[in-house]
Design an enzyme around this catalytic site. Structure first.
Site, PDB file in Angstrom:
ATOM      1  N   CYS A 184      -4.803  30.842 -28.294  1.00 44.09           N
ATOM      2  CA  CYS A 184      -3.592  30.334 -28.954  1.00 44.09           C
ATOM      3  C   CYS A 184      -2.643  31.448 -29.367  1.00 44.09           C
ATOM      4  O   CYS A 184      -1.444  31.212 -29.511  1.00 44.09           O
ATOM      5  CB  CYS A 184      -3.969  29.478 -30.160  1.00 44.09           C
ATOM      6  SG  CYS A 184      -4.940  30.329 -31.422  1.00 44.09           S
TER       7      CYS A 184
ATOM      8  N   GLU B  70      -3.937  24.406 -37.409  1.00 46.70           N
ATOM      9  CA  GLU B  70      -3.822  25.662 -36.663  1.00 46.70           C
ATOM     10  C   GLU B  70      -3.432  25.317 -35.238  1.00 46.70           C
ATOM     11  O   GLU B  70      -4.270  24.924 -34.424  1.00 46.70           O
ATOM     12  CB  GLU B  70      -5.149  26.430 -36.712  1.00 46.70           C
ATOM     13  CG  GLU B  70      -5.615  26.772 -38.124  1.00 46.70           C
ATOM     14  CD  GLU B  70      -4.638  27.651 -38.892  1.00 46.70           C
ATOM     15  OE1 GLU B  70      -3.707  28.202 -38.257  1.00 46.70           O
ATOM     16  OE2 GLU B  70      -4.789  27.776 -40.105  1.00 46.70           O
TER      17      GLU B  70
END
Length: 482
Positions: A261, A227
């Site tokens: 993010c 991720e």
């Protein structure tokens, strides 16, 4: 007792490579002794996790606050803890159904055999957690791992030292170390952890570090879920209400001071719309953060390294002709608390450092466009982002953009909030990651989809064994091989 006191009172056993292997071996032995946990056992583990998360929520939030210098307690509880608790409810409700074998079709010449798939735990999962959402990004993968029947080792970022030691205590109260272990430390510990022969690794962090984790995992043929991050763009259609866009972007960009993010990284506005957007953006910044310096709701940049990196982007942009617009209602010297006021940059070019690297801070570059096709080309010519956000209430136009671009997530008139949705998979594509978790994908990603086949007493294949000159072979040739 506050978390600082707790941190000082903890004297963890030094972790070296041999100790990491020892913990992993203990977990593997424990898993092998009881590899088929029931749905009831898994739901009980999730319930135990929920109890300690609720019990220690204040201590964990305060520990994260200390790691940042100032991290909004409310952002931690709403953005991290609440999301984890909702995930626990979701997995507890659904995992019994997901665990059921899945019946599969068997070819005609193999009848009357039966085929099905069983979902078996992988074993021991390694979870490598970043500093920006240390609670969510350690507990979120752990929830998936436990729901799938696995054991887990969690590596906490060295930038989250206070939180890491609190979490170590919290997890130890809920689980024995042979089921879940928390590992603290940086440098060599991080490197050694990524080289362990886990059954799967979930890594959340930067693209560059993700490459090193993947290379380390490959030495043991350990599969990975990565991720990562990247530059998540925002594209605004000319029909959009700039006031509405500005509010949603202000929330998404300034939550955790942009250290997210999936935060909107840079923005494309229709030509001539920037000034209108800025006026509304300023209003919402002032409304949410009427002051910055001693405002506990406005989060600091996590450390000097990250602060210096962001200031470097600003210096480079300024030097190359960008206009820096700061939103600091009381004109405070926020650097005293390692804070950066919300900043919009106009006149940016693709060559600037701020357009080459993920920002991870409260800085928002804005570019204007004439033709949407030019924006699509710009986005497609760069590494595929973790998220792409499009503002437009016309679904046909949104579908057009979605079909001509790639991203881990495609958000329409919303930013950031997809991460908190229990039933949506989360993950990137290309440079922004590989693999998915959350939703059913979290359960299946951390399960082995084991194919099963059973033949009855009647062995039908005997009728087609050599020699291949029987009537059945001629029938197969005429009916199936055509």
């Amino acid at each position: 007792m506050n978390s600082q006191t707790n941190l000082n009172s903890i004297h963890p056993e030094p972790i070296d490579d041999s100790r990491l292997h020892e913990i992993l071996n203990v977990q593997k032995i424990a898993y092998q002794q009881s590899p088929a946990s029931t749905a009831k056992q898994r739901i009980d583990r999730l319930a135990r996790l929920k109890r300690v998360l609720i019990k220690y929520q204040d201590e964990m939030a305060e520990a994260i606050n200390q790691d940042y210098g100032n991290r909004s307690i409310s952002e931690t509880k709403i953005g991290e803890l609440l999301t984890c608790l909702e995930h626990i409810k979701y997995y507890s409700k659904n995992l019994t159904n997901w665990m059921k074998p899945s019946k599969r079709h068997i070819g005609i010449i193999h009848q009357p055999a039966k085929g099905w798939v069983e979902y078996q735990p992988l074993g021991v999962i390694g979870i490598i957690t970043p500093w920006n959402y240390p609670l969510l990004l350690s507990i979120g993968p752990l929830i998936c791992a436990l729901a799938a029947g696995n054991h887990a080792m969690i590596k906490i970022s060295s930038a989250s030292a206070h939180f890491g030691h609190v979490l170590e205590k919290v997890i130890a109260e809920a689980f024995p170390q042979e089921l879940v272990a928390v590992i603290n430390g940086g440098g060599k510990v991080s490197n050694d952890f990524s080289h362990l022969p886990f059954d799967k690794i979930i890594f959340t962090g930067s693209t560059n570090v993700g490459k090193t984790v993947m290379a380390a995992a490959a030495q043991n043929l350990v599969p990975v879920i990565l991720e990562l991050g990247g530059k998540s763009p925002v594209l605004v259609h000319e029909s959009s209400d700039m006031q509405d866009v500005a509010q949603r972007i202000a929330v998404g960009k300034l939550w955790n001071a942009g250290q997210t993010c999936v935060a909107p990284d840079y923005m494309f506005l229709p030509k001539g719309k920037t000034q209108e957007f800025l006026e509304h953006f300023a209003y919402f910044v002032n409304e949410m953060y009427p002051h910055l310096l001693n405002n506990p709701d406005y989060t600091s940049i996590v450390n000097d390294k990250q602060y210096g990196r962001l200031q470097g982007y600003l210096d480079n942009a300024r030097k190359n002709g960008a206009k820096i617009i700061e939103f600091n209602p009381l004109h405070e010297d926020v650097a005293l608390h390692r804070k950066i006021a919300p900043i919009v940059l106009t006149g940016v070019t693709p060559e600037m450092e701020i357009m080459q690297n993920e920002i991870f801070g409260p800085l928002l570059p804005i570019m204007e466009y004439d033709q949407i096709d030019d924006v699509i080309h710009f986005i497609n010519s760069r590494p595929r982002p973790l998220a792409l956000y499009y503002f437009d209430f016309d679904q046909a136009r949104a579908d057009f953009i979605a079909q001509r671009t790639h991203s881990g997530h495609f958000g329409i008139n919303t930013v950031l909030t997809h991460v908190a949705q229990d039933d949506l998979p989360f993950g990137g594509i290309g440079a922004s990651g590989m693999g998915k978790y959350h939703g059913p994908e979290g359960f299946f990603s951390l399960s082995h989809e084991r194919s099963m086949m059973s033949n009855p007493k009647l062995y039908s294949l005997k009728f087609i064994l050599p020699p291949f000159n029987k009537p059945i072979h001629r029938l197969i040739s005429k009916t199936l091989l055509r």
